[in-house]
Design an enzyme around this catalytic site. Structure first.
Site, PDB file in Angstrom:
ATOM      1  N   PRO A 294       0.818  -1.211   0.000  1.00 37.61           N
ATOM      2  CA  PRO A 294       0.000   0.000   0.000  1.00 37.61           C
ATOM      3  C   PRO A 294       0.852   1.261   0.000  1.00 37.61           C
ATOM      4  CG  PRO A 294       0.131  -0.906   2.218  1.00 37.61           C
ATOM      5  CD  PRO A 294       0.886  -1.858   1.324  1.00 37.61           C
ATOM      6  N   GLY A 295       0.442   2.232  -0.761  1.00 39.61           N
ATOM      7  CA  GLY A 295       1.117   3.529  -0.757  1.00 39.61           C
ATOM      8  C   GLY A 295       0.144   4.599  -0.318  1.00 39.61           C
ATOM      9  N   ARG A 333      -2.256  16.290  -9.759  1.00 43.77           N
ATOM     10  CA  ARG A 333      -3.263  15.234  -9.852  1.00 43.77           C
ATOM     11  C   ARG A 333      -4.595  15.674 -10.467  1.00 43.77           C
ATOM     12  NH1 ARG A 333      -5.179  12.455  -6.548  1.00 43.77           N
ATOM     13  NH2 ARG A 333      -4.977  10.459  -7.614  1.00 43.77           N
ATOM     14  N   TYR A 337      -5.404  13.323 -13.472  1.00 44.52           N
ATOM     15  CA  TYR A 337      -6.383  12.262 -13.220  1.00 44.52           C
ATOM     16  C   TYR A 337      -7.781  12.794 -12.895  1.00 44.52           C
ATOM     17  CZ  TYR A 337      -1.791  10.298 -11.960  1.00 44.52           C
ATOM     18  OH  TYR A 337      -0.471   9.947 -11.938  1.00 44.52           O
ATOM     19  N   CYS A 365       1.172  29.607 -15.159  1.00 45.68           N
ATOM     20  CA  CYS A 365       0.752  30.305 -16.377  1.00 45.68           C
ATOM     21  C   CYS A 365      -0.051  29.403 -17.284  1.00 45.68           C
ATOM     22  CB  CYS A 365       1.977  30.833 -17.105  1.00 45.68           C
ATOM     23  SG  CYS A 365       2.827  32.017 -16.093  1.00 45.68           S
ATOM     24  N   GLU A 366      -1.067  28.824 -16.737  1.00 45.54           N
ATOM     25  CA  GLU A 366      -2.042  28.059 -17.515  1.00 45.54           C
ATOM     26  C   GLU A 366      -3.228  27.795 -16.606  1.00 45.54           C
ATOM     27  OE1 GLU A 366      -1.236  23.704 -18.026  1.00 45.54           O
ATOM     28  OE2 GLU A 366       0.812  24.428 -17.872  1.00 45.54           O
TER      29      GLU A 366
HETATM   30  N1  LLP Z   1       2.869  -1.492  -5.974  1.00 40.23           N
HETATM   31  C1  LLP Z   1       3.135  -1.197  -7.249  1.00 40.23           C
HETATM   32  C2  LLP Z   1       3.904  -2.130  -8.060  1.00 40.23           C
HETATM   33  C3  LLP Z   1       2.672   0.007  -7.804  1.00 40.23           C
HETATM   34  O1  LLP Z   1       2.924   0.288  -9.078  1.00 40.23           O
HETATM   35  C4  LLP Z   1       1.936   0.906  -7.000  1.00 40.23           C
HETATM   36  C5  LLP Z   1       1.463   2.177  -7.538  1.00 40.23           C
HETATM   37  C6  LLP Z   1       1.700   0.558  -5.666  1.00 40.23           C
HETATM   38  C7  LLP Z   1       2.175  -0.654  -5.186  1.00 40.23           C
HETATM   39  C8  LLP Z   1       0.968   1.462  -4.706  1.00 40.23           C
HETATM   40  O2  LLP Z   1      -0.325   1.708  -5.072  1.00 40.23           O
HETATM   41  P1  LLP Z   1      -1.284   2.537  -4.081  1.00 40.23           P
HETATM   42  O3  LLP Z   1      -1.487   1.713  -2.837  1.00 40.23           O
HETATM   43  O4  LLP Z   1      -0.594   3.802  -3.762  1.00 40.23           O
HETATM   44  O5  LLP Z   1      -2.511   2.720  -4.865  1.00 40.23           O
HETATM   45  N2  LLP Z   1       0.415   8.839  -9.515  1.00 40.23           N
HETATM   46  C9  LLP Z   1      -0.851   8.158  -9.406  1.00 40.23           C
HETATM   47  C10 LLP Z   1      -0.723   6.804  -8.762  1.00 40.23           C
HETATM   48  C11 LLP Z   1       0.214   5.877  -9.491  1.00 40.23           C
HETATM   49  C12 LLP Z   1       0.338   4.546  -8.783  1.00 40.23           C
HETATM   50  C13 LLP Z   1       1.434   3.747  -9.361  1.00 40.23           C
HETATM   51  N3  LLP Z   1       1.675   2.515  -8.729  1.00 40.23           N
HETATM   52  C14 LLP Z   1      -1.823   9.039  -8.636  1.00 40.23           C
HETATM   53  O6  LLP Z   1      -1.449  10.138  -8.229  1.00 40.23           O
HETATM   54  O7  LLP Z   1      -2.978   8.653  -8.429  1.00 40.23           O
END
Ligand code: LLP
Length: 452
Positions: A294-295, A333, A337, A365-366
């Site tokens: 998880p991130g 973001r 997205y 500037c956009e």
């Molecule tokens: N593991 C892998 C291999 C991943 O590619 C990712 C996220 C995660 C774990 C963690 O995913 P999470 O739990 O954070 O959903 N920049 C985008 C999100 C890109 C996520 C890429 N991979 C945003 O701002 O929504």
């Protein structure tokens, strides 16, 4: 005081100021300036513990690897280590940051769909716990590099399970048509396992998949579990491969707005663990270690961005634009997205009941709309705006567009604030600039001509 605003439960002090990690944000803005990224340390720790306990009580062996792409600094790496988390890194920079913070290498997983030779070498030299191989080419490359170094790489293979998810197209990663991993359909994953088992420089420990991000339902995770176990049974029967690690990635969504109702970590664990154990048993497979990555759900809601409100422009019978001193460079973001956020006027939260609909605009500037149409309290130039749930993929994706300096990042805990990252200075901006010699020489020649 914890008033319920139209948006969410807030911590507010007697002065009507928003409080993050026990710190008055008005004081933080005075001390550190704005824009400012804030993290509530206790909230991050609580979320790590939540994952460890909800999964740990439902599955025999579990590892929770924080996906550092969501937000990584040396301080955050330390915090994750203290909480007993593992770490997922996806570049030389993330790996370097983790190692410099003394994060234990054996708990690091090295990701990436195209790892450079340097990245593979760094991973091997550091002896990271797992390299997550993403292609047949990489298996060969890593095998060769490991043998040259007289070592054996501990690896997982990332497979593409062919699962569609309900999320923004740019953050779907497990579908058939994706650049990541080797496909279960079409036989590439089967071939990759066969190859890895033959390579002397590789020790195949298990499989990995990650289906997408900001997922607000558990059904895609359930389908993934089913798919992965069926595949495990197939490769056990065909190739005799016994999986020790099953990594099912990250992806749990968070609450950006009151409309979002993400599953809790307990919901996720309850959806995954009993189902996985049952499926393994049905196929007579041994129980692997379960890994999650998880991130966003670790740091996202623990983060707040603080801005100073500047120009307020009323376009009669159309809308009011409230401009803040950041925008696209600290939060790309919304532009990337269509992400939606909620905000409050942070220096007088109690007045929020009388809310006004505005568009929050950045200062690039956009047309860098931060929040398209949101209800915030009455505001004036000089007020502070706090945007919620900005802890994941905001600082991490910040840029210097328009030569803006990137904001400071502050960790707040028990009323104490400490820097995770210093604010960039104007001097930092030009510190890597070089003036090509021939440009400098041309000016010198013109000066000479003028003087002579
Ligand atoms: N593991 C892998 C291999 C991943 O590619 C990712 C996220 C995660 C774990 C963690 O995913 P999470 O739990 O954070 O959903 N920049 C985008 C999100 C890109 C996520 C890429 N991979 C945003 O701002 O929504």
């Amino acid at each position: 005081m914890t008033p319920k605003t139209p948006n969410r439960m807030l911590r507010v002090n007697e002065a009507g100021h928003l409080v993050v990690g026990g710190c008055d944000v008005v004081e933080l803005a005075e001390k550190h300036g704005t824009p400012l990224y804030l993290y509530d340390e206790a909230e991050i720790r609580r979320r790590c513990r939540d994952y460890l306990s909800e999964f740990g009580t439902r599955f025999p062996q579990v590892e929770i690897a924080y996906a550092s792409k969501a937000a990584l600094t040396m301080g955050i790496a330390r915090l994750m280590d203290q909480e007993g988390m593992a770490l997922d890194v996806a570049s030389a920079g993330e790996l370097y940051t983790a190692l410099q913070a003394n994060f234990p290498a054996e708990r690091i997983k090295m990701h990436g769909n195209y790892k450079s030779d340097l990245e593979l070498r760094m991973a091997l030299e550091a002896k990271v716990g797992r390299v997550v191989c993403d292609s047949l080419t990489e298996l060969e490359q890593l095998d060769e590099a490991a043998r040259k170094m007289g070592t054996v790489a501990e690896i997982l293979i990332r497979v593409r399970p062919g699962i569609d998810t309900h999320t923004h197209e740019l953050i779907q990663t497990g579908q058939v048509d994706s650049k990541f991993g080797v496909g279960i359909f079409g036989g590439e994953a089967h071939e990759a396992i066969e190859l890895a088992l033959k390579c002397e420089g590789l020790h195949l420990r298990g499989l990995h998949c990650h289906i997408g991000s900001q997922l607000l339902e558990t059904d895609a995770f359930e389908r993934t579990v089913d798919q992965m176990v069926e595949f495990l049974a197939l490769v056990r029967d065909d190739l005799g491969f016994e999986c020790e690690d099953l990594d099912i990635g990250g992806g749990l969504g968070i609450r950006y707005t009151e409309k979002d109702e993400p599953p809790t970590v307990a919901d996720l664990a309850e959806a995954i663990c009993p189902r996985l154990l049952r499926a393994l048993k049905n196929h007579d497979l041994s129980v692997p270690r379960l890994i999650l990555e998880p991130g966003r759900s670790i740091v996202g809601e623990a983060g707040v961005t603080l801005y100073t409100i500047g120009v307020i422009k009323d376009i009669p019978s159309l809308r009011t634009y409230v401009s803040v001193d950041g925008g696209l460079s600290d939060n790309p973001r919304p532009a990337l997205y269509d992400a939606v956020y909620e905000a409050v006027v942070a220096n007088r939260v109690e007045e929020h009941a009388a809310c006004e609909w505005v568009r929050v605009a950045g200062k690039h500037c956009e047309t860098d709309t931060l929040i398209d149409d949101t209800c915030i309290g009455h505001c004036e130039p000089g007020d502070l705006l706090a945007v919620f749930a900005t802890g994941a993929y905001n600082y991490a994706m910040a840029s210097n567009y328009n030569r803006f300096t990137r904001p400071a990042v502050v960790l707040c805990c028990d009323g104490q604030d400490e820097l995770l990252v210093e604010r960039e200075s104007l001097a930092d901006l030009i510190s890597h600039d070089r003036i090509p010699k021939h440009l400098a020489a041309k000016e010198a020649a013109e000066d000479c001509k003028q003087q002579g």
